[in-house]
Design a protein around this motif. Structure first.
Motif, mmCIF file in Angstrom:
data_model
loop_
_atom_site.group_PDB
_atom_site.id
_atom_site.type_symbol
_atom_site.label_atom_id
_atom_site.label_comp_id
_atom_site.label_asym_id
_atom_site.label_seq_id
_atom_site.Cartn_x
_atom_site.Cartn_y
_atom_site.Cartn_z
ATOM 1 N N PHE A 127 -1.647 25.238 -3.211
ATOM 2 C CA PHE A 127 -2.754 24.969 -2.285
ATOM 3 C C PHE A 127 -2.595 23.594 -1.639
ATOM 4 C CE2 PHE A 127 -6.989 23.188 -1.451
ATOM 5 C CZ PHE A 127 -7.450 24.117 -0.519
ATOM 6 N N ALA A 128 -2.180 22.605 -2.427
ATOM 7 C CA ALA A 128 -2.008 21.252 -1.891
ATOM 8 C C ALA A 128 -0.926 21.215 -0.818
ATOM 9 C CB ALA A 128 -1.667 20.282 -3.019
ATOM 10 N N LEU A 129 0.101 22.043 -0.980
ATOM 11 C CA LEU A 129 1.205 22.035 -0.023
ATOM 12 C C LEU A 129 0.835 22.683 1.310
ATOM 13 C CD1 LEU A 129 4.258 22.826 -2.345
ATOM 14 C CD2 LEU A 129 3.654 20.645 -1.300
ATOM 15 N N VAL A 130 -0.062 23.668 1.286
ATOM 16 C CA VAL A 130 -0.444 24.340 2.542
ATOM 17 C C VAL A 130 -1.766 23.813 3.091
ATOM 18 C CG1 VAL A 130 0.806 26.447 1.946
ATOM 19 C CG2 VAL A 130 -1.620 26.242 1.345
ATOM 20 N N LEU A 131 -2.378 22.845 2.404
ATOM 21 C CA LEU A 131 -3.656 22.309 2.877
ATOM 22 C C LEU A 131 -3.518 21.687 4.264
ATOM 23 C CD1 LEU A 131 -6.621 21.692 2.364
ATOM 24 C CD2 LEU A 131 -5.920 19.595 1.178
ATOM 25 N N SER A 132 -2.413 21.006 4.504
ATOM 26 C CA SER A 132 -2.205 20.398 5.825
ATOM 27 C C SER A 132 -2.125 21.466 6.913
ATOM 28 C CB SER A 132 -0.924 19.559 5.820
ATOM 29 O OG SER A 132 0.203 20.354 5.483
ATOM 30 N N ASP A 133 -1.511 22.602 6.598
ATOM 31 C CA ASP A 133 -1.426 23.694 7.573
ATOM 32 C C ASP A 133 -2.796 24.317 7.821
ATOM 33 O OD1 ASP A 133 1.514 23.694 7.869
ATOM 34 O OD2 ASP A 133 1.474 24.279 5.769
ATOM 35 N N ILE A 134 -3.595 24.431 6.771
ATOM 36 C CA ILE A 134 -4.945 24.981 6.924
ATOM 37 C C ILE A 134 -5.791 24.068 7.809
ATOM 38 C CG2 ILE A 134 -7.067 25.552 5.686
ATOM 39 C CD1 ILE A 134 -5.314 26.364 3.305
ATOM 40 N N PHE A 165 0.830 -1.204 0.000
ATOM 41 C CA PHE A 165 0.000 0.000 0.000
ATOM 42 C C PHE A 165 0.868 1.258 0.000
ATOM 43 C CE2 PHE A 165 -3.588 -2.551 2.101
ATOM 44 C CZ PHE A 165 -4.223 -2.735 0.880
ATOM 45 N N SER A 166 1.934 1.233 0.790
ATOM 46 C CA SER A 166 2.835 2.389 0.848
ATOM 47 C C SER A 166 3.472 2.648 -0.509
ATOM 48 C CB SER A 166 3.925 2.157 1.899
ATOM 49 O OG SER A 166 3.377 1.984 3.181
ATOM 50 N N ALA A 167 3.945 1.574 -1.151
ATOM 51 C CA ALA A 167 4.574 1.718 -2.465
ATOM 52 C C ALA A 167 3.581 2.248 -3.497
ATOM 53 C CB ALA A 167 5.145 0.376 -2.919
ATOM 54 N N LEU A 168 2.347 1.764 -3.434
ATOM 55 C CA LEU A 168 1.325 2.228 -4.376
ATOM 56 C C LEU A 168 1.007 3.704 -4.160
ATOM 57 C CD1 LEU A 168 -1.149 -0.806 -4.394
ATOM 58 C CD2 LEU A 168 0.367 -0.083 -6.248
ATOM 59 N N ILE A 169 0.886 4.102 -2.899
ATOM 60 C CA ILE A 169 0.566 5.497 -2.599
ATOM 61 C C ILE A 169 1.702 6.417 -3.035
ATOM 62 C CG2 ILE A 169 0.263 7.136 -0.695
ATOM 63 C CD1 ILE A 169 -1.417 5.039 0.702
ATOM 64 N N ILE A 170 2.941 6.002 -2.767
ATOM 65 C CA ILE A 170 4.084 6.812 -3.193
ATOM 66 C C ILE A 170 4.119 6.928 -4.715
ATOM 67 C CG2 ILE A 170 6.606 6.904 -3.290
ATOM 68 C CD1 ILE A 170 6.639 5.610 -0.516
ATOM 69 N N SER A 171 3.875 5.817 -5.401
ATOM 70 C CA SER A 171 3.904 5.823 -6.868
ATOM 71 C C SER A 171 2.812 6.716 -7.442
ATOM 72 C CB SER A 171 3.747 4.392 -7.397
ATOM 73 O OG SER A 171 4.775 3.556 -6.908
ATOM 74 N N VAL A 172 1.599 6.550 -6.933
ATOM 75 C CA VAL A 172 0.486 7.381 -7.407
ATOM 76 C C VAL A 172 0.735 8.849 -7.062
ATOM 77 C CG1 VAL A 172 -1.974 7.866 -7.138
ATOM 78 C CG2 VAL A 172 -1.186 5.506 -7.304
ATOM 79 N N GLY A 173 1.264 9.084 -5.862
ATOM 80 C CA GLY A 173 1.550 10.455 -5.451
ATOM 81 C C GLY A 173 2.568 11.131 -6.349
ATOM 82 N N LEU A 174 3.590 10.381 -6.761
ATOM 83 C CA LEU A 174 4.597 10.950 -7.658
ATOM 84 C C LEU A 174 3.984 11.339 -8.999
ATOM 85 C CD1 LEU A 174 7.673 8.609 -7.032
ATOM 86 C CD2 LEU A 174 7.449 11.007 -6.393
ATOM 87 N N VAL A 175 3.121 10.469 -9.511
ATOM 88 C CA VAL A 175 2.478 10.756 -10.797
ATOM 89 C C VAL A 175 1.555 11.967 -10.673
ATOM 90 C CG1 VAL A 175 0.912 9.872 -12.559
ATOM 91 C CG2 VAL A 175 2.641 8.363 -11.574
ATOM 92 N N VAL A 176 0.735 11.981 -9.624
ATOM 93 C CA VAL A 176 -0.226 13.074 -9.445
ATOM 94 C C VAL A 176 0.490 14.406 -9.231
ATOM 95 C CG1 VAL A 176 -2.031 13.988 -7.934
ATOM 96 C CG2 VAL A 176 -2.049 11.574 -8.574
ATOM 97 N N SER A 177 1.512 14.403 -8.365
ATOM 98 C CA SER A 177 2.230 15.651 -8.093
ATOM 99 C C SER A 177 2.938 16.165 -9.341
ATOM 100 C CB SER A 177 3.239 15.446 -6.959
ATOM 101 O OG SER A 177 4.213 14.482 -7.326
ATOM 102 N N THR A 178 3.458 15.246 -10.155
ATOM 103 C CA THR A 178 4.105 15.668 -11.397
ATOM 104 C C THR A 178 3.086 16.204 -12.385
ATOM 105 O OG1 THR A 178 5.711 13.888 -11.045
ATOM 106 C CG2 THR A 178 5.757 14.990 -13.165
ATOM 107 N N GLU A 179 1.907 15.588 -12.409
ATOM 108 C CA GLU A 179 0.845 16.092 -13.280
ATOM 109 C C GLU A 179 0.435 17.502 -12.864
ATOM 110 O OE1 GLU A 179 -0.636 14.993 -15.934
ATOM 111 O OE2 GLU A 179 0.228 12.988 -16.104
ATOM 112 N N ILE A 180 0.395 17.742 -11.561
ATOM 113 C CA ILE A 180 0.024 19.069 -11.069
ATOM 114 C C ILE A 180 1.107 20.090 -11.385
ATOM 115 C CG2 ILE A 180 -0.446 20.435 -8.988
ATOM 116 C CD1 ILE A 180 -1.736 17.959 -7.774
#
Length: 265
Positions: free
Chosen positions: A207-214, A28-43
């Motif tokens: 916005f995604a980077l400061v969402l955790s702070d919000i 699950f961790s590997a999948l989340i990291i992989s998907v996160g890399l793709v999504v963040s690069t798309e953004i």
């Protein structure tokens, strides 16, 4: 004898269950990291040269790879993954293993321990891994002077804020007020610095980077409403404003982003 066999079977079953859970949480961790890399690069977007001139797997010779980790075998051609025989690889591996294990334990607590309150930390997972992946890229590019210090500052403070928020969410006893004030200080500082370096072309990423702070600040406000005694007095507010000022000064004088000089190009 039967009792001994039953005990051995229970131990064996427990070990199998533990291994299975560890394996699943790792996947699950590997999948989340992989998907996160793709999504963040798309953004963030792709480099045009990368899009128009993809790597040729047939003609690539891996000239930038020293190949020492291949031992007696030749470097060969295209590789999915390779790394050079340098000291920096130790740092990169430590970073990957550290954050990967943190994510695995985080998923374990949500999925298997059913601590669903930790779902509030999901935006923090993105911001932490975005930051650490940036650090990995800066080290990999040997870009030590331009952005590594700045990103290390944000990544370290983000990790501290995430840990504090985690403690606040899971703490069964009374939450120490200084934890809440420290979390509030870091979150406000992140948002303040983010607006100071606002990039209108990448609003989604910002916005995604400061969402955790919000989310942290919203939680803190709710805590203040529910527990008026937690609200800081003037003296406490002054102290934490001074802490925020020190952190801000440290960033600007030690860790601030530095543009490349013409001599560096």
């Amino acid at each position: 004898m039967d009792m001994i066999l039953a005990a051995d079977e229970n131990i064996f079953s427990s070990q199998i269950q533990s291994i299975t859970i560890h394996l699943l949480s790792t996947i699950f961790s590997a999948l989340i990291i992989s998907v996160g890399l793709v999504v963040s690069t798309e953004i963030s977007g792709y480099n045009l040269e990368t899009m128009y001139y993809p790597v040729s797997k047939e003609t690539c010779t891996c000239d930038c790879w020293d190949g020492y980790f291949r031992g007696r075998f030749p470097r060969g051609h295209y590789k999915i993954f390779y790394f050079n025989y340098e000291q920096s690889i130790i740092i990169l591996l430590c970073i990957l293993l550290f954050y990967g294990e943190l994510l695995r334990k985080f998923l374990f607590k949500i999925i298997f321990n059913r601590e669903f309150i930790l779902l509030l930390l999901i935006p923090s997972v993105y911001s932490n891994f975005y930051g650490v992946w940036s650090i990995i890229n800066y080290i990999n590019d040997q870009d030590y002077d331009r952005m590594l210090k700045s990103q290390s500052y944000f990544s370290l403070t983000e990790l501290i804020a995430t840990f504090i928020f985690y403690q606040c969410l899971t703490m069964k006893s009374k939450i120490p007020s200084w934890l809440i004030y420290f979390l509030c200080t870091i979150s406000c500082l992140h948002i303040f610095l983010a607006f100071g370096e606002l990039n209108l072309d990448q609003m989604g990423r910002n916005f995604a980077l400061v969402l955790s702070d919000i989310i942290s600040l919203i939680w803190i406000i709710i805590m203040f409403i529910k527990n008026p005694r937690l609200k800081p007095n003037l003296r406490t507010t002054s102290i934490w404003l001074f802490v925020a000022l020190c952190l801000w000064l440290f960033y600007h004088f030690v860790c601030q982003f530095r543009e490349k000089n013409k001599n560096d190009l």
